[in-house]
Design an enzyme around this catalytic site. Structure first.
Site, mmCIF file in Angstrom:
data_model
loop_
_atom_site.group_PDB
_atom_site.id
_atom_site.type_symbol
_atom_site.label_atom_id
_atom_site.label_comp_id
_atom_site.label_asym_id
_atom_site.label_seq_id
_atom_site.Cartn_x
_atom_site.Cartn_y
_atom_site.Cartn_z
ATOM 1 N N ASP A 53 3.676 0.743 -31.896
ATOM 2 C CA ASP A 53 3.283 0.388 -30.530
ATOM 3 C C ASP A 53 2.500 -0.924 -30.421
ATOM 4 O OD1 ASP A 53 4.077 3.017 -30.454
ATOM 5 O OD2 ASP A 53 2.170 3.807 -29.733
ATOM 6 N N GLU A 229 3.050 9.876 -23.581
ATOM 7 C CA GLU A 229 2.282 8.959 -24.413
ATOM 8 C C GLU A 229 2.161 7.613 -23.715
ATOM 9 O OE1 GLU A 229 2.875 10.171 -29.007
ATOM 10 O OE2 GLU A 229 4.503 8.995 -28.194
#
Length: 550
Positions: A53, A229
């Site tokens: 990420d 998320e």
């Protein structure tokens, strides 16, 4: 950041790496070899090992873009998570910086989060300073996920952890990925954070980044998958209106329509405490399979559209793609994207996503205003150092009824015959498709090879397609970014030939094609041994380091 109990079991991996992990470099950039046949040349990728990420992205007052990212500096799979760091002046030429944030204890991990510039020193960390940076992240331990902050007095290069951490603790192992913004109308900091397996995005507020109060929840919207998320909350322009809107993005993993991980978004309004979506529709940010956990840059100048970057991979196969064993790294970021909302025919609110200005990378125009009505143009780019091409097709005069024909592109290898292709049908349900199934360097049951969407032709009778291919990643943007797809692919031999054209079009249709070869953003940084060493110099009074040339 993904769950500690699902998919590949990241928390278990963290514990395993703690038992036998090589030392992590401190205070120096990690060198990397960016010359591999599968290594993208205009996309960001880590110098070595595993990245996922994007985290903490912001642009400072000097126009320097900061990209932090989930990074395992000791292996080509997830685990041992740190915050890697790179900086850029144009969002393409990145300088690798030293790792920014480390876990303090073996077995702990620094998971995803965000960063802000505390201009007014609300935190008290920055007396006589208006450019202090505060990072907000999830600390993952074997027992809990808590939210911590760390502050930087040197512009985001080194961080000191707050002595009174954690700033939020709720005794949960599924509470992560804080994204913080400043809400000017209420003069408060606002955090969105995932209660992952409850399908809830919590909204918290704070006057000082240290003390947080729960304000509201946004829950059970859109596709649920198995968990939420990496949320974002962003003020965003609405095309054709003087009034901006707000957008909430949520990444789900697993449970995407194509399998694994994907990002969805919700246009709406926000009053400083409560986000209200305009409707209950699930809108998917990308119709490919390799776009996840995108984040907007904090500090984008007033009047400019928000800029985002996403992780260009999928948790179903990210830890087994062949770049790990072949070239010592795994994963790449998407192109930087310009974003705004638009009212698209029949669909209504749509998140437009198109490439940030690519002109700093232009090497030469290889196809110039080619007329390809019921024909094609062929370009051999085997002599291109980067192997990266930016291509565009503009189609005008499409009839409103009885439109016929198609537009197509193919990138192929003159050695192996491998190819990746795509195309659009102007009639019927107006489908656009991409096929990566004829590239043979990676086999995996989850690495599906065909993708499609439907792109209605506007009442103007115009349609456009734009794309970037960069060794092992293809990104395509339709109608100025109304639809986009991100897909990785892994050829056994380098793709080196582009064919783009049309066939069976109505007689009144006009087609123009342009293409440019792109310069490598990494080659100029390599030393005599071919290694990109990252920052090598320091300013007199800080650790702000910049690449100054070979």
């Amino acid at each position: 950041m993904r769950s500690s109990t699902l998919c590949w079991g990241l928390a278990l991996a963290v514990q395993a790496w703690a038992q036998d992990t090589p030392p992590v470099p401190r205070g120096v950039a990690i060198p990397g070899d960016y010359s591999g046949a599968l290594r993208p040349q205009i996309h960001f990728s880590p110098p070595t090992n595993f990245m996922n990420d994007p985290n903490g992205m912001f642009v400072d007052a000097n126009g320097t873009w900061h990209l932090y990212y989930q990074y395992n500096p000791t292996a080509t799979v997830a685990g041992n998570q740190h915050w890697g760091h790179a900086t850029s002046q144009d969002l393409y030429h990145w300088v690798n910086q030293p790792i920014a944030i480390y876990p303090d204890k073996d077995g702990d991990a620094i998971f995803s989060g965000s960063a802000v510039i505390d201009v007014n020193n609300t935190s008290g960390f920055f007396p006589n300073q208006n450019n202090g940076v505060v990072a907000i992240y999830t600390l993952n331990t074997a027992k809990e996920q808590t939210q911590e902050i760390a502050y930087s007095t040197d512009g985001g290069y080194t961080f000191t952890k707050y002595a009174q951490n954690p700033v939020i603790s709720i005794n949960s192992t599924q509470f992560r990925d804080p994204k913080v913004i400043y809400h000017a109308p209420t003069q408060t900091w606002v955090m969105v954070i995932a209660f992952a397996q409850e399908f809830v995005i919590g909204i918290y507020t704070s006057p000082n980044l240290k003390e947080w109060t729960h304000a509201s929840n946004f829950s059970h919207h859109g596709l649920l998958g198995l968990q939420y998320e990496c949320p974002n909350l962003q003020l965003i322009p609405m095309e054709g209106s003087n009034e901006p809107m707000w957008i909430m993005t949520i990444s789900i993993n697993p449970g995407a329509p194509l399998g694994g991980s994907i990002t969805e978004y919700f246009p709406g309004s926000f009053d400083g405490k409560v986000f209200t979506a305009v409707d209950a529709a699930a809108r998917i940010a990308d119709f490919g399979k390799d776009n996840y956990a995108g984040q907007f840059f904090y500090g984008t100048p007033d009047g400019q559209n928000p800029i985002s970057i996403a992780w260009a991979s999928n948790w179903q196969y990210s830890q087994v793609v062949p770049t790990g064993q072949l070239e010592g790294f795994r994963s790449v970021m998407s192109l930087p994207r310009v974003n705004y909302l638009a009212n698209v025919t029949r669909l209504g609110y749509t998140l437009v996503s198109k490439p940030y200005d690519l002109t700093p990378l232009y090497e030469q125009q290889v196809v110039g205003n080619a007329n390809v009505i019921n024909g094609s143009v062929l370009h051999d780019y085997s002599d291109s150092l980067s192997g990266a091409i930016h291509f565009k097709m503009e189609v005008n005069g499409i009839p409103s009824a009885n439109a016929t024909g198609s537009a197509n592109f193919t990138f192929s290898s003159s050695v192996s015959g491998e190819y990746i292709a795509g195309g659009f049908y102007f009639g019927g349900d107006v489908p656009f498709w991409i096929n990566r199934g004829n590239v043979r360097g990676f086999e995996n049951p989850f690495f599906v090879d065909k993708f499609s969407t439907n792109n209605l032709i506007s009442s103007t009778g115009n349609w456009s397609m734009e794309g970037v291919i960069d060794r092992s990643i293809l990104e395509v943007f339709l109608d100025g970014g109304d639809f986009s797809a991100t897909n990785t692919f892994f050829p056994e031999y380098r793709l080196d030939t582009m064919r783009i054209g049309t066939e069976n079009l109505n007689s009144e249709v006009q087609v123009t094609v342009n293409a440019w070869s792109l310069k490598s953003a990494w080659a100029a940084q390599a030393n005599g041994n071919g290694t990109v060493v990252g920052n090598t110099t320091m300013t007199a009074n800080s650790t702000m380091m910049y690449y100054t040339g070979p």
